[in-house]
Scaffold this motif. Sequence first.
Motif, PDB file in Angstrom:
ATOM      1  N   UNK A 197     -41.142 -26.589  16.938  1.00  0.00           N
ATOM      2  CA  UNK A 197     -40.483 -26.684  16.978  1.00  0.00           C
ATOM      3  C   UNK A 197     -39.351 -27.168  16.060  1.00  0.00           C
ATOM      4  N   UNK A 198     -37.773 -27.093  15.821  1.00  0.00           N
ATOM      5  CA  UNK A 198     -37.053 -27.200  15.003  1.00  0.00           C
ATOM      6  C   UNK A 198     -35.876 -29.006  15.549  1.00  0.00           C
ATOM      7  N   UNK A 199     -36.123 -29.718  14.147  1.00  0.00           N
ATOM      8  CA  UNK A 199     -35.283 -30.330  14.750  1.00  0.00           C
ATOM      9  C   UNK A 199     -33.639 -29.640  14.642  1.00  0.00           C
ATOM     10  N   UNK A 200     -32.615 -30.388  14.868  1.00  0.00           N
ATOM     11  CA  UNK A 200     -31.419 -30.322  14.557  1.00  0.00           C
ATOM     12  C   UNK A 200     -30.298 -30.971  14.019  1.00  0.00           C
ATOM     13  N   UNK A 201     -29.595 -31.305  13.425  1.00  0.00           N
ATOM     14  CA  UNK A 201     -28.483 -32.485  13.116  1.00  0.00           C
ATOM     15  C   UNK A 201     -27.038 -31.497  13.513  1.00  0.00           C
ATOM     16  N   UNK A 202     -26.722 -33.041  14.719  1.00  0.00           N
ATOM     17  CA  UNK A 202     -25.256 -32.876  15.101  1.00  0.00           C
ATOM     18  C   UNK A 202     -24.328 -33.512  13.805  1.00  0.00           C
ATOM     19  N   UNK A 203     -23.430 -33.062  13.110  1.00  0.00           N
ATOM     20  CA  UNK A 203     -22.601 -33.781  12.241  1.00  0.00           C
ATOM     21  C   UNK A 203     -22.023 -33.840  13.063  1.00  0.00           C
ATOM     22  N   UNK A 204     -21.309 -35.037  12.367  1.00  0.00           N
ATOM     23  CA  UNK A 204     -19.397 -35.321  12.530  1.00  0.00           C
ATOM     24  C   UNK A 204     -18.806 -36.390  11.273  1.00  0.00           C
ATOM     25  N   UNK A 205     -18.037 -37.666  11.796  1.00  0.00           N
ATOM     26  CA  UNK A 205     -17.371 -37.623  10.816  1.00  0.00           C
ATOM     27  C   UNK A 205     -17.313 -39.027  11.261  1.00  0.00           C
ATOM     28  N   UNK A 206     -17.917 -39.934  12.518  1.00  0.00           N
ATOM     29  CA  UNK A 206     -17.442 -40.720  13.075  1.00  0.00           C
ATOM     30  C   UNK A 206     -18.857 -41.602  13.037  1.00  0.00           C
ATOM     31  N   UNK A 207     -19.283 -42.869  13.070  1.00  0.00           N
ATOM     32  CA  UNK A 207     -19.786 -43.247  13.171  1.00  0.00           C
ATOM     33  C   UNK A 207     -20.238 -44.081  15.294  1.00  0.00           C
ATOM     34  N   UNK A 208     -21.150 -43.766  15.553  1.00  0.00           N
ATOM     35  CA  UNK A 208     -21.664 -44.060  16.471  1.00  0.00           C
ATOM     36  C   UNK A 208     -22.025 -45.740  16.924  1.00  0.00           C
ATOM     37  N   UNK A 209     -21.886 -45.862  17.810  1.00  0.00           N
ATOM     38  CA  UNK A 209     -21.917 -48.009  19.116  1.00  0.00           C
ATOM     39  C   UNK A 209     -24.062 -47.486  18.984  1.00  0.00           C
ATOM     40  N   UNK A 210     -23.903 -48.799  19.064  1.00  0.00           N
ATOM     41  CA  UNK A 210     -25.354 -49.052  19.496  1.00  0.00           C
ATOM     42  C   UNK A 210     -25.563 -48.818  20.508  1.00  0.00           C
TER      43      UNK A 210
END
Length: 264
Positions: free
Chosen positions: A163-176
């Motif tokens: 299995x491979x783990x991928x990151x979804x990248x962007x420029x914002x901060x997620x709420x909790x």
Amino acid sequence: EGTYTHQAAESRFGAMSAYLPLASIEAVFTKLKHKEAKYGVVPIENNNEGAVGATLDCLGRLDSVKVGDQNYMDITQIFASKSENLKDIKRIYSHPQGYNQCRKFLDDHMLSAVEFIPAKSTAQAAQLASSEPNSAAICSKIAAKLYGVPILFETIEDNAANRTRFFILSDFKNERAQKNKTSILAKTEHRPGGLVELLLAFRDEGINITKLESRPIKQREFKANFYIDFEGHIDDDNVQKAIQKAISYGHEIVWLGSYVAWEE
């Protein structure tokens, strides 16, 4: 196009989204930094081969790009070639991680001595094998079909639970959310007990560290760079206390992102 990262992106955003294939992991970060794309998808680790160094290095250099989500995908490798006889194969193309995940298959079929030529991706490996005689590719099924390379063997990886783990990248901060995970980079001073101090700061606040990976900073100074995943959100009180305690010890902390902790 045709890589496992492409498949991971489609599984997250769907077939109707617009996709831009790039030649390297660094190119994905650069596009996001210059706001020429809203999201990027990169591999971060494989359960056989470990962390993807290029992704860790880019996370350390380009702090305007944040981790917004993660995605896990089962990886199945295939062996493709236009040569009908394995004895005719003179070179094998693949990404180094893909090649290393299939060592037993190569040994069993007496292909370990065949010249291995690293490719930037498994999709590029299929493309090269499609145009060069007496060559083969270890790649994904989608890549072999995309470039018209006949599939000789399927499911050739050593570990069926690959299995491979991928990151979804962007420029914002997620709420909790209800269940969160946070990624940081920590640069520790080169002194006895430095790493222990860092880890105790999180232990004392009851924070469970789920991953710890060292990576050289590639400078003259002898400092260690540690990639850390832990349970919790950057805005949680105990997380803030742990980070402030680590900073007070002289460690540098770079927040990479907080995101929903999906089941692995």
